[in-house]
Design a protein around this motif. Structure first.
Motif, PDB file in Angstrom:
ATOM      1  N   UNK A 190       0.820  -1.203   0.000  1.00  0.00           N
ATOM      2  CA  UNK A 190       0.000   0.000   0.000  1.00  0.00           C
ATOM      3  C   UNK A 190       0.852   1.250   0.000  1.00  0.00           C
ATOM      4  N   UNK A 191       0.567   2.120  -0.944  1.00  0.00           N
ATOM      5  CA  UNK A 191       1.166   3.442  -0.962  1.00  0.00           C
ATOM      6  C   UNK A 191       2.680   3.384  -0.892  1.00  0.00           C
ATOM      7  N   UNK A 192       3.252   2.711  -1.889  1.00  0.00           N
ATOM      8  CA  UNK A 192       4.702   2.597  -1.918  1.00  0.00           C
ATOM      9  C   UNK A 192       5.373   3.966  -1.943  1.00  0.00           C
ATOM     10  N   UNK A 193       4.690   4.961  -2.503  1.00  0.00           N
ATOM     11  CA  UNK A 193       5.283   6.293  -2.602  1.00  0.00           C
ATOM     12  C   UNK A 193       4.884   7.219  -1.459  1.00  0.00           C
ATOM     13  N   UNK A 194       3.987   6.780  -0.596  1.00  0.00           N
ATOM     14  CA  UNK A 194       3.476   7.645   0.464  1.00  0.00           C
ATOM     15  C   UNK A 194       2.986   6.783   1.614  1.00  0.00           C
ATOM     16  N   UNK A 195       3.915   6.187   2.325  1.00  0.00           N
ATOM     17  CA  UNK A 195       3.593   5.134   3.273  1.00  0.00           C
ATOM     18  C   UNK A 195       2.693   5.525   4.420  1.00  0.00           C
ATOM     19  N   UNK A 196       2.582   6.839   4.748  1.00  0.00           N
ATOM     20  CA  UNK A 196       1.762   7.235   5.900  1.00  0.00           C
ATOM     21  C   UNK A 196       0.368   7.681   5.500  1.00  0.00           C
ATOM     22  N   UNK A 197       0.075   7.696   4.205  1.00  0.00           N
ATOM     23  CA  UNK A 197      -1.191   8.292   3.769  1.00  0.00           C
ATOM     24  C   UNK A 197      -2.381   7.350   3.919  1.00  0.00           C
ATOM     25  N   UNK A 198      -2.146   6.051   3.924  1.00  0.00           N
ATOM     26  CA  UNK A 198      -3.264   5.115   3.973  1.00  0.00           C
ATOM     27  C   UNK A 198      -3.785   5.012   5.401  1.00  0.00           C
ATOM     28  N   UNK A 199      -4.996   5.465   5.601  1.00  0.00           N
ATOM     29  CA  UNK A 199      -5.634   5.354   6.910  1.00  0.00           C
ATOM     30  C   UNK A 199      -7.110   5.095   6.653  1.00  0.00           C
ATOM     31  N   UNK A 200      -7.456   3.837   6.539  1.00  0.00           N
ATOM     32  CA  UNK A 200      -8.787   3.445   6.091  1.00  0.00           C
ATOM     33  C   UNK A 200      -9.885   4.057   6.938  1.00  0.00           C
ATOM     34  N   UNK A 244      -2.430  -7.115   7.919  1.00  0.00           N
ATOM     35  CA  UNK A 244      -2.480  -6.177   9.044  1.00  0.00           C
ATOM     36  C   UNK A 244      -3.153  -4.868   8.648  1.00  0.00           C
ATOM     37  N   UNK A 245      -2.962  -4.453   7.384  1.00  0.00           N
ATOM     38  CA  UNK A 245      -3.571  -3.211   6.918  1.00  0.00           C
ATOM     39  C   UNK A 245      -5.090  -3.295   6.817  1.00  0.00           C
ATOM     40  N   UNK A 246      -5.635  -4.504   6.888  1.00  0.00           N
ATOM     41  CA  UNK A 246      -7.082  -4.675   6.763  1.00  0.00           C
ATOM     42  C   UNK A 246      -7.829  -4.486   8.086  1.00  0.00           C
ATOM     43  N   UNK A 247      -7.104  -4.340   9.191  1.00  0.00           N
ATOM     44  CA  UNK A 247      -7.772  -4.293  10.487  1.00  0.00           C
ATOM     45  C   UNK A 247      -8.839  -3.209  10.543  1.00  0.00           C
ATOM     46  N   UNK A 248      -8.528  -2.031   9.973  1.00  0.00           N
ATOM     47  CA  UNK A 248      -9.487  -0.923  10.037  1.00  0.00           C
ATOM     48  C   UNK A 248     -10.708  -1.168   9.172  1.00  0.00           C
ATOM     49  N   UNK A 249     -10.645  -2.172   8.301  1.00  0.00           N
ATOM     50  CA  UNK A 249     -11.809  -2.483   7.458  1.00  0.00           C
ATOM     51  C   UNK A 249     -12.705  -3.539   8.084  1.00  0.00           C
TER      52      UNK A 249
END
Length: 816
Positions: A567-577, A616-621
């Motif tokens: 997720x967001x290889x160019x902007x690692x902090x931007x993904x916040x579901x 782990x990135x799916x937790x917020x979903x």
């Protein structure tokens, strides 16, 4: 020939004839787009001229985002993907219509698929950029007749613009069968993606306006489809595309080679996937993967022959080569490389073609020889790699027996700088985990006299010494049923162009006595406004992953498919579901659904035993973690699981993480057959620990929160580990940050600045295996992040070539 011999060229022609006659039993047996004032130089072969299509006029007109500055000009650059995009470029200056519009006319053969881009020329060449901010690799245009064609440049590298955007998505189907077609390239607005197993595609951020869109089969099986796509601000433009199949034909290449390099392997490099094209930027911005190029077969009369199954109407660009699409390709007698073109006819034909020369018209060949003990590295081919500005793809050396290898470079020599070179023991010449398998860099200047260079590496003269772990804690192995899983999970960083690593990995994993292999293809998301999508050069094509799965199965392994998200290889902090609005969450989840169902279909077709869902990135979903949108997300998840079950009949596994604590399991966990827990929990409060301290720390974590996963679900649980080989690895996820938000893997960029410690990694596995193997509720153990062909200077999670491998081999052998 021994390692101390050097090649003498007192009589270069006689030497080469004699040499290649000696090694023959050992060996396996241009296009220019001018303005309308000129025409494409026809191939000199009468055999190809007979199938040439007529030239037509294409008027290219382009709109600019802003007027050019004084002294700047605009060019259209025709690109040659066979030779490599930086090479054999044909640039044509465009004429000004008004400050924001330029034009030029080109004469191009009918049915050509033109790959091109625009460049602004001033103090330096400035490439156009695509809507995602990256360089435009190329645009595509299918030539169907005399026509006018309009493009719009979004922005330049030195002047990036913001613009209103919309979405383009749809499905590509076979016109006759109605079935979805995977691996169709879609080129729109300078961005290229490909369809998934269900024929689906999505472009999330296209500038508003009308864009030329090309649908292109990478093997030529389907007729090229071209149409405009109207993109409206904030809207989705749907497309239901049906492609007609081309007729399958057989094309036989009957080739007369020049009288030097007799007996050396000659290949065909081309713009289709069956001729080695990857449609991506490999090393040095080349596109050809040499291991996939077809090999011409030596005939008794000295000619070369190869019959290929192709499709009528395909625009085939190709050349004959002793190397790849750039190095050691066929040359004109007067000098210069070229690429041939054939619009494949609607019938079986034989092309009688002549290779004029391999040689540069100015400089003489350079011979490279080396000796490599057969006991060094892995059995198989050895490679030489060349560098001008950047390293290019490695080329196969020619074996001449008893560990001796040779490679003769004939061309190209037109570059101003010396040629840098090195020898590699496998194709992973640029892998950070393979430095022991690469010789030192050396340079050679081009010359009008033949040259020879002998490459010697002391450590390659005898068998390579490997680090081992002598202190394995040996206890009686507990009894395990035949269903117990000993797993190696391959690293998601293995790229499609590194397909040779799959073969190497299979042999290594056999030695480890694992019974299961997990493949980990990735999809990507570049920017907060983007959606998940497969990325060319990083995500395997459908046909590639299909072949990997079958290769693993044919070697007796059970197979799992664990799709991964980058997720967001160019902007690692931007993904916040959880902080996005409901509309965005819906769109993103739709792309996740496409991602999962793509691999569910492939898993079913290949009879893959396990399919993994979760991240782990799916937790917020998860509904119970997102009160803002819980009801909608619950419906989405239940619908997705139902769709997966309709598509896939194997075991469905939920993948979770255990760091400082166990990540929560979803409320719908009962819908899954098994649970896969990736554990990078801290094993010690300090940055070092003894065997007993590690064992105690692991047992504490196991009993305090991992056992609860089994107790609360009564489902089979597999534990997965990926501790790195660095100082402080016992800290697990806290090695990277105190929040422990790692995904369980430790990749190169995360640990490259850490101090290498091979034995700490081995000691961790030595200490945790006795306890993990003793728990009856644990039904399998997995080692994650495996990079085949790795060596002991790699700090990542991979155990390849490291002492930890001995520990894993010991336990996997006893547990099977």
């Amino acid at each position: 020939m021994t390692k101390s011999n050097k090649v003498s060229f007192h009589n270069r022609r006689n030497f080469e004839r004699i040499f290649f006659l000696l090694i023959l039993p050992v060996l396996l047996f241009g296009c220019n787009f001018p303005t309308t004032k000129n025409k494409l130089l026809q191939d000199r072969s009468q055999s190809l001229e007979a199938y040439a299509t007529p030239f037509v006029k294409v008027q290219f007109t382009v709109s600019l985002p802003a007027p050019l500055s004084d002294g700047e000009t605009l060019t259209i650059v025709i690109l040659d993907e066979v030779t490599g995009l930086p090479n054999n470029r044909q640039a044509y200056e465009m004429s000004k219509v008004d400050p924001l519009s330029y034009t030029t006319a080109l004469s191009i053969p009918m049915q050509s698929v033109v790959k091109y881009r625009y460049e602004k020329i001033g103090t330096e060449n400035m490439p156009e950029t695509n809507p995602n901010g990256g360089h435009v690799r190329y645009r595509m245009f299918y030539v169907e007749g005399n026509t006018e064609h309009n493009d719009e440049i979004f922005s330049w590298e030195d002047d990036k613009k913001d613009f209103e955007v919309g979405r383009f998505e749809g499905v590509v189907l076979d016109q006759n069968t109605g079935l979805p077609i995977p691996d169709i390239l879609i080129n729109i607005g300078g961005i290229t993606r490909f369809t998934d197993a269900n024929g689906l595609f999505v472009f999330a951020n296209l500038p508003a306006g009308t864009h030329n869109t090309v649908f292109y089969a990478i093997d030529g099986k389907y007729k090229v489809h071209q149409q405009g796509a109207e993109i409206a601000t904030g809207k989705t433009t749907p497309a239901n595309i049906k492609l007609n199949q081309n007729t399958a034909v057989e094309i036989t290449f009957l080739v007369s080679p020049p009288d030097d390099a007799m007996g050396a392997p000659v290949y065909i490099a081309g713009n289709l996937v069956q001729f080695g094209n990857t449609f991506s930027d490999l090393l040095g911005s080349m596109s050809i993967e040499t291991s996939r190029m077809p090999l011409l077969e030596q005939q008794a009369d000295g000619t070369l022959r190869k019959t290929m199954s192709l499709y009528s109407g395909t625009d085939l660009r190709f050349k004959f080569t002793l190397g790849d699409g750039y190095w050691n390709t066929e040359q004109k007698n007067e000098g210069g490389n070229f690429t041939r073109q054939l619009i494949v006819p609607n019938q079986n034909i034989t092309l009688e073609l002549q290779i004029e020369s391999w040689r540069s018209s100015v400089f003489e060949p350079i011979s490279f020889s080396t000796f490599i003990n057969p006991g060094v590295g892995y059995a198989g081919e050895r490679y030489i790699q060349f560098k001008i500005n950047d390293w290019t793809e490695p080329l196969r050396m020619w074996p001449i027996g008893n560990g001796d290898y040779l490679y003769i470079l004939y061309s190209p020599f037109e570059m101003a700088s010396p040629i840098t070179y090195r020898v590699c023991l496998d194709t992973a010449c640029n892998s950070p985990s393979a430095s022991q398998l690469i010789s030192q860099e050396e340079q050679v200047e081009q010359s009008d006299q033949p040259l020879s260079r002998s490459i010697s590496v002391d450590s390659w003269l005898t068998e390579l010494t490997k680090e081992s772990y002598p202190d394995i804690y040996r206890i009686p192995f507990p009894y395990k049923s035949q269903d117990y899983k000993t797993i190696i999970e391959l690293s998601p960083r293995i790229r499609p162009s590194e397909s040779a690593l799959i073969s190497i990995g299979i042999e290594e994993i056999k030695q480890l006595n694992a019974n299961t292999v997990i493949l980990t293809p990735q999809w990507f998301q570049n920017g907060a406004e983007d959606l998940l999508h497969p990325e060319i050069g990083k995500t395997p094509f459908y046909f590639e992953l299909y072949s990997y799965i079958n290769a693993v199965k044919e070697n007796g392994f059970t197979v799992g498919l664990y799709p991964q998200m980058d997720l967001l290889a160019s902007d690692g902090d931007a993904f916040n579901f959880s902080h996005q609005n409901k509309s965005w969450q819906q769109s993103w989840f739709d792309s996740y659904r496409q991602f999962v169902l793509n691999y569910a279909k492939l898993a079913e077709i290949t009879n893959t035993e396990y399919l993994f869902v979760g991240d782990k990135n799916l937790l917020a979903s998860l509904p119970d973690q997102n009160a803002y949108n819980a009801d909608q997300l619950e419906d989405q998840w239940l619908s997705l699981i139902s769709d997966i079950r309709s598509e896939y009949g194997g075991k469905l596994v939920w993948a979770a993480n255990a760091g400082a604590e166990m990540d929560p399991l979803p409320e719908f966990i009962d819908a899954f057959d098994e649970i896969y827990v990736s554990m990078d929990s801290p094993l010690s409060e300090g940055n070092s620990a003894s065997f007993n301290q590690i064992a105690y720390g692991f047992t504490r974590n196991l009993d305090n929160f991992l056992y609860e996963v089994y107790r609360s679900t009564l489902k089979p649980v597999t534990l997965a580990f990926a501790y790195p080989s660095v100082d402080g690895a016992v800290q697990g996820c806290q090695l990277l940050n105190n929040d422990c938000n790692n995904d369980g893997l430790f990749v190169k960029e995360e640990v490259s600045d850490q101090t290498l410690n091979l034995f700490e990694q081995a000691e961790i596995y030595n200490a945790i295996f006795p306890t993990a193997a003793s728990r009856e509720w644990i039904t399998g153990i997995s080692i994650r992040g495996y990079i085949p062909g790795g060596t002991s200077d790699d700090p990542t999670s991979s155990i390849a070539g490291k002492p930890a491998k001995d520990v894993i081999q010991h336990w996997f052998s006893g547990l099977n």
